[in-house]
Design an enzyme around this catalytic site. Sequence first.
Site, mmCIF file in Angstrom:
data_model
loop_
_atom_site.group_PDB
_atom_site.id
_atom_site.type_symbol
_atom_site.label_atom_id
_atom_site.label_comp_id
_atom_site.label_asym_id
_atom_site.label_seq_id
_atom_site.Cartn_x
_atom_site.Cartn_y
_atom_site.Cartn_z
ATOM 1 N N HIS A 1 71.455 2.421 44.161
ATOM 2 C CA HIS A 1 71.440 1.139 43.502
ATOM 3 C C HIS A 1 72.592 0.431 43.760
ATOM 4 C CE1 HIS A 1 69.754 -2.292 41.566
ATOM 5 N NE2 HIS A 1 70.666 -2.316 40.870
ATOM 6 N N ASP B 1 67.398 4.107 46.175
ATOM 7 C CA ASP B 1 67.574 3.340 44.812
ATOM 8 C C ASP B 1 66.589 3.674 44.037
ATOM 9 O OD1 ASP B 1 67.771 1.413 43.119
ATOM 10 O OD2 ASP B 1 68.353 -0.333 44.632
ATOM 11 N N SER C 1 71.422 -7.105 42.755
ATOM 12 C CA SER C 1 70.440 -6.811 41.854
ATOM 13 C C SER C 1 69.793 -7.994 41.107
ATOM 14 C CB SER C 1 71.056 -5.802 41.111
ATOM 15 O OG SER C 1 69.923 -5.178 40.374
#
Length: 251
Positions: free
Chosen positions: A225, A195, A99
Site C-alpha cells: 500500500h 496492497d 490512498s
Amino acid sequence: MPEFLHRADGSRLAYARRTGKGPGIVWLGGLRSDMEGTKALALDAWAQREGRAFVRFDYFAHGQSEGDWRAARVGLWREDALQVIDALTEGPQILVGSSMGAWTALLAALARPERVAGLVLIAPAPDFTEKLMWEGFPDEVRAAILTQGEWAQPSEYGDPLIITRGLIEEARQWLLMDTEIGFEGPVRILQGMADIDVPWQHAMALAGKLTSGDVSVHVSKSGDHRLSTPADLEKLVSSVEALCRAVESIG
C-alpha cells in the site's frame, strides 16, 4: 517550518510551498499521513531540482494542522484541498493523491475543472469509508459504530484508528464509485497487487469509472500500500514528470 492558512472555523492548516514553473504540483496525502512522508518528500526534492511549483499540506486533524480527529470528515478534507488550490497555486495544477488523497484529489478536480489539468493517483481509495470499511465490517463493528458513535480499528501503522459514525455517514454525500466520474484530463494510476488495504481491483474499477480517455494504470505485482521503495518512488517521480510534459505540450 510550515506555514499556515486559516480555515473558516479559525483553525490552522499547515503547508509547505515551493514557487516555480507550472504546471504546479499539489500533494494530497493519505489517511493519518502527513506532508513529511516519504513520497511527499521525494516529490519535493524533485520539484526543487526542476524548479517546479509544489505544495504539500496536512489535512484537518493531520500532521501539523489543527483539528479534533473525532470531528474529521471527508468534506472537511475536500475543503482543505480546495483552499490550498485557491490560495496557494496559480494556473494549471497536477494533483498527486495517495490512498485517501486520491479521493480528495478527485473531489477537488470535479470542483475545480478549470484548474486541475491532470491526476496521479497512488493506491487510490475513493469511497473507502463505504467500500473498504463499512461494507466489510462485521455486524458487531457496525453496531458499535451506530450505538457508541465510534470504533477503534487496530492498525499496523501505529495507534488504533478511531472510526466515527460521523465520518462514515458524512462521507456518503461524497461517494464517487457508483456512477461515472466526469474528469477529462490525463490520469495515471499506480497500484500494488500486494496492497492489503486497497485491493488492486479497486484501482481498476476506478479507471473504468473515469470519463477521461487518457487513463493508464501501472501495477506492481510486489507493491504494497505504501509504494515507497526506491523503485516505487522512481516510478512516482517519472509519472509526475511525464504528466507535466504532457500538460505543457497541450498548453
